[in-house]
Write a protein that holds these residues in place. Sequence first.
Motif, PDB file in Angstrom:
ATOM      1  N   SER A 144       0.741  -1.154  -0.084  1.00 33.57           N
ATOM      2  CA  SER A 144       0.011   0.005   0.073  1.00 33.57           C
ATOM      3  C   SER A 144       0.922   1.132   0.108  1.00 33.57           C
ATOM      4  N   GLN A 145       0.461   2.484  -0.332  1.00 28.94           N
ATOM      5  CA  GLN A 145       1.088   3.627  -0.261  1.00 28.94           C
ATOM      6  C   GLN A 145       1.781   3.864   1.235  1.00 28.94           C
ATOM      7  N   LEU A 146       0.824   3.472   2.189  1.00 22.00           N
ATOM      8  CA  LEU A 146       1.543   3.698   3.465  1.00 22.00           C
ATOM      9  C   LEU A 146       2.690   2.944   3.830  1.00 22.00           C
ATOM     10  N   GLU A 147       2.534   1.669   3.230  1.00 27.52           N
ATOM     11  CA  GLU A 147       3.748   0.825   3.582  1.00 27.52           C
ATOM     12  C   GLU A 147       5.050   1.174   2.664  1.00 27.52           C
ATOM     13  N   LYS A 148       4.845   1.674   1.394  1.00 21.36           N
ATOM     14  CA  LYS A 148       5.762   2.354   0.585  1.00 21.36           C
ATOM     15  C   LYS A 148       6.807   3.526   1.352  1.00 21.36           C
ATOM     16  N   ASN A 149       5.641   4.296   1.824  1.00 16.98           N
ATOM     17  CA  ASN A 149       6.045   5.403   2.604  1.00 16.98           C
ATOM     18  C   ASN A 149       7.155   4.880   3.839  1.00 16.98           C
ATOM     19  N   TYR A 150       6.696   3.732   4.753  1.00 15.46           N
ATOM     20  CA  TYR A 150       7.427   3.350   5.771  1.00 15.46           C
ATOM     21  C   TYR A 150       8.793   2.762   5.239  1.00 15.46           C
ATOM     22  N   TYR A 151       8.812   1.852   3.938  1.00 19.32           N
ATOM     23  CA  TYR A 151      10.085   1.500   3.589  1.00 19.32           C
ATOM     24  C   TYR A 151      11.094   2.691   3.002  1.00 19.32           C
ATOM     25  N   ARG A 152      10.307   3.601   2.481  1.00 20.90           N
ATOM     26  CA  ARG A 152      11.337   4.782   2.203  1.00 20.90           C
ATOM     27  C   ARG A 152      12.137   5.292   3.362  1.00 20.90           C
ATOM     28  N   LEU A 153      11.216   5.490   4.731  1.00 26.11           N
ATOM     29  CA  LEU A 153      11.815   5.952   5.819  1.00 26.11           C
ATOM     30  C   LEU A 153      12.740   4.894   6.300  1.00 26.11           C
ATOM     31  N   LEU A 154      12.315   3.743   6.201  1.00 26.79           N
ATOM     32  CA  LEU A 154      13.522   2.560   6.647  1.00 26.79           C
ATOM     33  C   LEU A 154      14.879   2.536   5.918  1.00 26.79           C
ATOM     34  N   ALA A 155      14.580   3.142   4.610  1.00 23.87           N
ATOM     35  CA  ALA A 155      15.707   2.659   3.685  1.00 23.87           C
ATOM     36  C   ALA A 155      16.741   4.218   4.184  1.00 23.87           C
ATOM     37  N   GLU A 156      16.458   5.135   5.022  1.00 27.88           N
ATOM     38  CA  GLU A 156      17.120   6.172   5.422  1.00 27.88           C
ATOM     39  C   GLU A 156      18.146   5.576   6.365  1.00 27.88           C
TER      40      GLU A 156
END
Length: 649
Positions: free
Chosen positions: A5-17
């Motif tokens: 989901s878009q919310l999950e994608k946003n989470y993984y972008r944060l995790l990628a930091e």
Amino acid sequence: MEQLSQLEKNYYRLLAEKYPSRDCALAEALLLESGLNLPKPTEHFVSDLHGEYRAFTHVLRNASGVLRRYIDELFPEKNEADRKRLATILYYPEEKLKLLKETMAPEAYDDLLKHTLADLIVVAKRVAAKYDHSQVEATFPEDRRKILNLLLLEEAGLRHKAGYVKTLHEKIVAYGEGEVYIKDLADLSVRYAVETLHVLGDIYDRGEEAEKIMDLLMALPRVDIQWGNHDIAWIGACTGNFALAANVIRIALRYNVAHTIEDGYGINLLPLVPYAEKYEASAPFYPKNPDPDPARNESLAKLHKAMAVLQFKAEGQLIAAHPEYGMDSMRLLHRIDFENKTVEVGGKRYPLLDGDFPTVDPADPYAYTAEERDVAARLTESFTSCERLKKHIRFMIESGSMYLIRNDNLLFHGCLPTDEDGNFASTDILGEPLAGRELFDAFDRVVRDSFFARGEKQKAASNMLFYLWCGKASPLFGKERITTFERYFIEDPVTHIEEKDPYYRLREEAPFAEKILRAFGIDEARGKLINGHTPVKRRKGEDPVKAEGKVLVIDGGFAHAYRKTTGTAGYTLISNSYGVLLATHSPMKDEEKRISDDIDITSSLAYVTEYDRRRLVRDTDGGMQAKATMKELMTLASLYEKGELKERK
């Protein structure tokens, strides 16, 4: 992999930091997966510290006997005196080495440092073996990190390294750094002998140095607190509840331990002094811990009595303003016959032991005099404006809760209100019928609101803390009613009885304990219920292990006031990868000599539960969290592989 989901994608972008590449994410997942096979970290359970800083510090540094047990296992060739000395150096490295240095010749002292350094390296390796080394290394002082790594990782037994390691040890002492590295190794062993400390309430009252305990807890890496009734009284005092502030002061005067209030928090009790001169000292108000100076005891008795009456007025006003609390039986000032010096309790009249009430108006007994109003305002301001107290109470609330579920254990301070038939007792004190876990959760929100809410919501929550202190349905009180007034003013012991909640009788039975565990979502076959609050009276044959091992009660007498009836200086628990051990602590006959004479206070350490197999990290709550994180890291690595996230090398 399922579509995100878009919310999950946003989470993984944060995790990628945090994990900017596929290799970085996989490396962390590998470490986590490997860590699942480490032994379960050790947990330490303590309760009812009651300001006893010295005893608590000792129990903390010796890990309730675990470190002494390691010494006995690792050095069977040493005699008892040498093992005791090594243990004391481990607990109090600076103090013990200073004493030894003063009494030994320089050559002998240097030789002692070399042997002690070698011994503590062995102990530290034993303790650190249960952890990923990078976790241990992260706590090393920066300027000594390289040497400490060498001490822990290099092996003198390897023939190519024997001379290297021998020289390293000798030169540390030759360069005058022996004491420094011994302290580092001792602190490392103490820190990692236990991963998490659980404090089952009642840090405050009766002892001298609760504020020092709070400072120490705030410095620990992993600690949680299950609030006790005495902690709630201090939270109430800090949040503006004068009835509880008065109670806190009265208890300090009763035990002649005003240090925490006056010196620890800088709260000025001088406004009480001229007010208390109106009262006559009487026997029930002389301090339980008398001062050597009779004049001082006389003064304390007057302060104590004046504060008690002021407390009864404050409580009476609060109870009258909140009839929903159902606590009117505590309001006794209007039931006094001042002419005949009697009081009515439970429909019966009793003579008063002391009929001196110079500030009580029989026509309006709960009203403050102008002087009392000023005293109450000034004391309330002192509690609510004390920055050190606010810092401690904030930590207590943020790190605490009414109960905690951790690794199949249910921890709470007092009781789960229950009726005579073993049903969880329902109360509508919070506006709707609540029982069991829901009642705990609701009171948990009240405590947080008392500190963090604003306006009327905050005031209502702060008032409710008085009910948590001594209300019938409070899980932290667990009695029908509190009889403070009766114990001071009535001789008949019948009026002193505080009928306990049926919980305390029922928790002796395994089916009842299992019922509670199920209600909190815990596997009753593995779970345990751990309480404090009620001192275990060992002298009378009471056992801290109840309900066929399902219930463990660890209030065994840290507070000096309890030791005559308990016969111990407290119980604590250790939960390691092999099982659960109960430690019984003995009172120190001479605390001042605990370092010079190598006195320990752990008299026994024995398993109350032994697991059928050694438990690993994968079997714990932390293991479940690690598995969830591993899954997220693998998903992140997959997103990098597919080009859906760009790597940052």
